[in-house]
Design an enzyme around this catalytic site. Structure first.
Site, PDB file in Angstrom:
ATOM      1  CG  ASP A  10      -2.320   0.576   0.843  1.00 45.45           C
ATOM      2  OD1 ASP A  10      -2.337   1.736   0.394  1.00 45.45           O
ATOM      3  OD2 ASP A  10      -3.339  -0.116   0.996  1.00 45.45           O
ATOM      4  CG  HIS A  51      -4.352   2.233  -2.105  1.00 47.63           C
ATOM      5  ND1 HIS A  51      -4.311   3.078  -1.033  1.00 47.63           N
ATOM      6  CD2 HIS A  51      -5.673   2.097  -2.433  1.00 47.63           C
ATOM      7  CE1 HIS A  51      -5.550   3.442  -0.699  1.00 47.63           C
ATOM      8  NE2 HIS A  51      -6.395   2.865  -1.535  1.00 47.63           N
ATOM      9  CD  GLU A 100     -10.019   3.915  -0.997  1.00 44.57           C
ATOM     10  OE1 GLU A 100     -10.913   4.346  -0.282  1.00 44.57           O
ATOM     11  OE2 GLU A 100      -8.911   3.542  -0.554  1.00 44.57           O
TER      12      GLU A 100
END
Ligand SMILES: [Zn+2]
Length: 773
Positions: free
Chosen positions: A210, A281, A344
């Protein structure tokens, strides 16, 4: 929406629909014997079929474990666990001996497509017989048998006679753990796998990369861990506070360690699904290799939480890089699915990148969403050539789903429903029921958490198969899993606290024997089971003893409802003092007619078992009045419905999950009926801003009044700048005005502008407590 009747547990817990969902459960209860009834059988998840036998088995030092393969992991596991729990050290033999034995047998299946996870367990005075088609089934039978054995040093253990036939409903019974935001040792990862196995779950989703840290050694790209596994500080406190420390933070797993963990998990019949996040990410990877970004960097491994705009640029070199990484990952993990993230991923860099724009043209793509789809499909092709499949978060639906991809539905169940309708496999992990980084008790008594509110009874009420799916479509629901994101979880102790005992509830859901309409049955078994956590030294949450609260609108306005494991154990005060075992006993909902603070706690045998809860009520002209909303709040942040805004309880700004209503992309248009014409001179309300969570102030708020409910006159308007200056604490004072109806309009920011977290997505608008004076 009114919360009424038996469905009330807390203001934010179970909703009717999930409770009423039909879950079939067949338990054959013939006799209750040795003090056991089905309610206090020490079994979680409860098996599909149980028949009590009117006798018992006596385990002692003469007992032998009989196993065709005396070196099998299952036989050794049984031996070691009995030794740990009772002190009895039983021999394992491969040839039949007469007398007291626990016999493990694998049967050759006579059909193809047999159920490897099925087992049959019979406990009688003659002995224990365990039968399955595979070692996995045996292992589950052993786990069930072990739950009958108390954690207590003893020479003789009596176990209830039963005949059990059992198999799970769902193929995917998972737990996820984020090791990027905080890193956890190999020892703890093994413990985590033990917990998964103990509840007969079978999948560990390991979130290895991440923005805040790359945690897996990749031989070809050493900088991923030399640079990417380190950050120069971490966020302290809640995101809203924007505070950081300056401590170097690091951690990663070597390939040797990963091999060891994979083997450990395989023995316990747990599949590890690794996750390598892309295209978003990716900051830890880009800090190590900035050439695979759109801008070239430089970048820093993220210290704070949130969503970052720098993502992988879909250049040929980037694909080579990712494919080489995936090759090493695939060699390490034998799982059918490789999780590639996909969530995202802001599009702002791609919008401003010459390469990305020319690729969109060249490939005839419509926009950046289709470019993301192109990205995922190209990765999928590669993963498929290795004989594996990809799984991604539900954002991979946007711009078109890759042909063989499976979807993990997290932003609700909608993504999962859409994917199943397109005949793609789905794992359900909606934030509403499966996010174990959310609060499980009153936030005042809980360690800092992300937000949200997911108490154990809500987890238990989860049905992985949404009503929207037909029987044919439901086949695509593989199962469900809980996600443990660790932004606010720094230690393994804290991880345990977040998963225990919610994981017990989930295990019964995915095993397929949870009966949400009889939560009490589960709760009774769980309370006995907590003793096992105590003995094991597991740091579990005691929120189950907590007094939970609900509000509803009653005849005289707001009614405050208290609930606990046993409601007659609740004692409360209304003067702000701490409740003791002499305080008033709760018998029926408390009618709140004036401002006050109520404190309550749960007592058993005069002893306080729970933290005390506290609720302050500010009663004003709108409290408990009828309120209607033109648009409904999002399902994750609005279970209390419109009444949340006039229940006399003010939302806590740092814990926005509980007391607030959240609207995704929609305006708030609320009308309050004051019942009669009142003279008013002040209206107050609160709105939130938390950019990292994509929560923004509205662009305008307007107060209007009416005497007849048809013609409204504006009283006061607040611009975006005024809302910002008031920090969301909106207070409008005006000269005395006559009103029977009040209307509040708060305009959602709409699409989040570029340069802000969540750019291009719908903004959230969070609002609470409207007070009228
Ligand atoms: Zn680019």
């Amino acid at each position: 929406m009114q919360l009424r009747g038996i469905f009330i547990f807390t203001k934010f817990s179970v909703n009717k629909q999930t409770l009423m969902t039909k879950i079939f459960l067949s338990i054959f209860l013939f006799l209750s014997f040795l003090g056991y009834s089905q309610e206090n059988l020490p079994l979680i998840p409860i098996p599909k079929q149980i028949e009590f036998v009117n006798e018992f088995f006596e385990l002692d030092k003469s007992t032998v474990i009989l196993s065709q393969d005396s070196n099998s992991f299952e036989a050794l596991f049984l031996k070691e666990t009995i030794k740990l729990k009772t002190g009895l050290d039983l021999p394992i033999k491969s040839t039949y001996t007469k007398g007291n034995s626990i016999q493990l047998s694998i049967q050759i299946p006579d059909t193809i497509g047999f159920d490897r996870e099925k087992y049959e367990l019979s406990i009688s005075k003659k002995g224990v017989q365990l039968l399955s088609f595979s070692n996995q089934g045996l292992f589950y039978g052993i786990q069930t048998f072990l739950q009958f054995i108390p954690f207590q040093k003893s020479d003789k253990v009596k176990t209830q006679g039963v005949s059990i036939s059992d198999s799970p409903k769902f193929k995917w019974r998972g737990m996820h753990l984020d090791v990027s935001r905080h890193f956890f040792s190999i020892d703890f990862i093994k413990k985590y796998i033990d917990y998964i196995a103990m509840y007969k779950m079978n999948t560990f989703h390991w979130h290895l990369t991440d923005d805040q840290g790359w945690r897996i050694e990749i031989k070809k790209y050493p900088k991923l861990t030399e640079i990417g596994a380190w950050r120069d500080g971490s966020m302290v406190g809640h995101y809203n506070e924007q505070r950081f420390d300056t401590l170097r933070y690091s951690g990663f797993y070597t390939q040797e360690e990963i091999k060891e963990v994979v083997k450990y998990a395989q023995q316990r019949h747990v599949t590890i699904v690794p996750e390598i996040e892309m295209p978003g990410h990716a900051l830890a990877a880009l800090a190590s290799y900035p050439e695979f970004s759109c801008t070239g960097g430089p970048f820093e491994v993220a210290k704070g939480w949130g969503v970052f705009e720098d993502v992988f640029c879909p250049k040929d070199e980037t694909f080579v890089f990712l494919e080489n990484i995936l090759s090493e990952v695939i060699d390490l993990f034998p799982s059918k699915y490789i999780h590639i993230g996909g969530d995202e991923s802001p599009k702002v860099r791609w919008k401003n990148c010459a390469h990305c724009q020319s690729l969109i043209k060249k490939e005839g793509l419509k926009d950046e969403h289709e470019l993301q789809s192109y990205f995922i499909q190209r990765i999928e092709k590669f993963v498929n050539t290795k004989g594996r499949k990809i799984m991604g978060w539900d954002e991979i639906l946007e711009g078109g789903l890759a042909p063989n991809a499976a979807v993990m539905s997290w932003r609700g169940t909608e993504g999962g429903i859409a994917a199943a309708k397109q005949k793609h496999f789905v794992v359900m992990s909606p934030g509403s029921h499966c996010y174990f980084d959310h609060y499980q008790g009153d936030p005042k008594n809980e360690p800092l958490a992300f937000g949200g509110y997911t108490p154990i009874e809500k987890v238990y009420a989860f049905n992985p198969i949404p009503n929207e799916l037909s029987i044919e479509e439901a086949v695509y629901i593989l199962g469900a899993q809980a996600n443990v994101w660790t932004e606010y979880i720094e230690t393994s102790n804290h991880v345990e606290y977040m998963i225990m005992p919610r994981m017990a509830a989930l295990s019964e859901v995915v095993w397929g024997t949870a009966n949400a309409s009889d939560y009490k049955n589960f709760e009774n078994r769980l309370i006995d089971h907590l003793d096992f956590y105590e003995k094991m030294g597991i740091n579990y949450s005691k929120a189950i003893y907590e007094v939970t609260t609900a509000v509803s609108s009653g005849k005289n306005g707001v009614e405050f409802i208290l609930k606990a494991v046993n409601p007659s154990g609740i004692r409360f005060t209304t003067d702000g003092s701490q409740p003791t075992n002499k305080a008033m006993i709760y018998t029926s909902p408390i009618s709140i007619t004036k401002s006050c603070t109520i404190k309550a706690a749960y007592f058993e045998n005069e002893k306080q078992k729970s933290n005390s809860i506290e609720q302050t009520f500010n009663i004003n002209k709108s409290s408990g009045k009828k309120i209607t909303l033109e648009h409904q709040p999002h399902e994750n942040y609005g279970i209390g419905g419109s009444f949340t805004l006039v229940d006399g309880m003010k939302g806590n700004p740092s814990k926005f999950g509980r007391d607030w209503l959240g609207f995704s992309g929609k305006d708030v248009v609320a009308t309050i009926d004051l019942n009669k014409i009142e003279t008013i001179s002040k209206i107050k309300l609160n709105v939130l801003k938390s950019k990292g969570s994509w929560i923004y102030y509205p662009k305008e708020i307007e107060f209007l009044h009416s005497e007849d409910g048809n013609r409204y006159t504006s009283i006061k308007k607040f611009s975006e700048v005024e809302i910002e200056n008031l920090k969301g604490n909106i207070e409008g004072i005006f000269k005395n005005t006559q009103a029977k109806y009040i209307k509040i309009i708060a305009k959602n920011l709409g699409v989040i502008p570029d340069g802000n977290p969540g750019a291009g997505s719908k903004a959230w608008l969070f609002i609470d407590e409207i007070s009228v004076e």
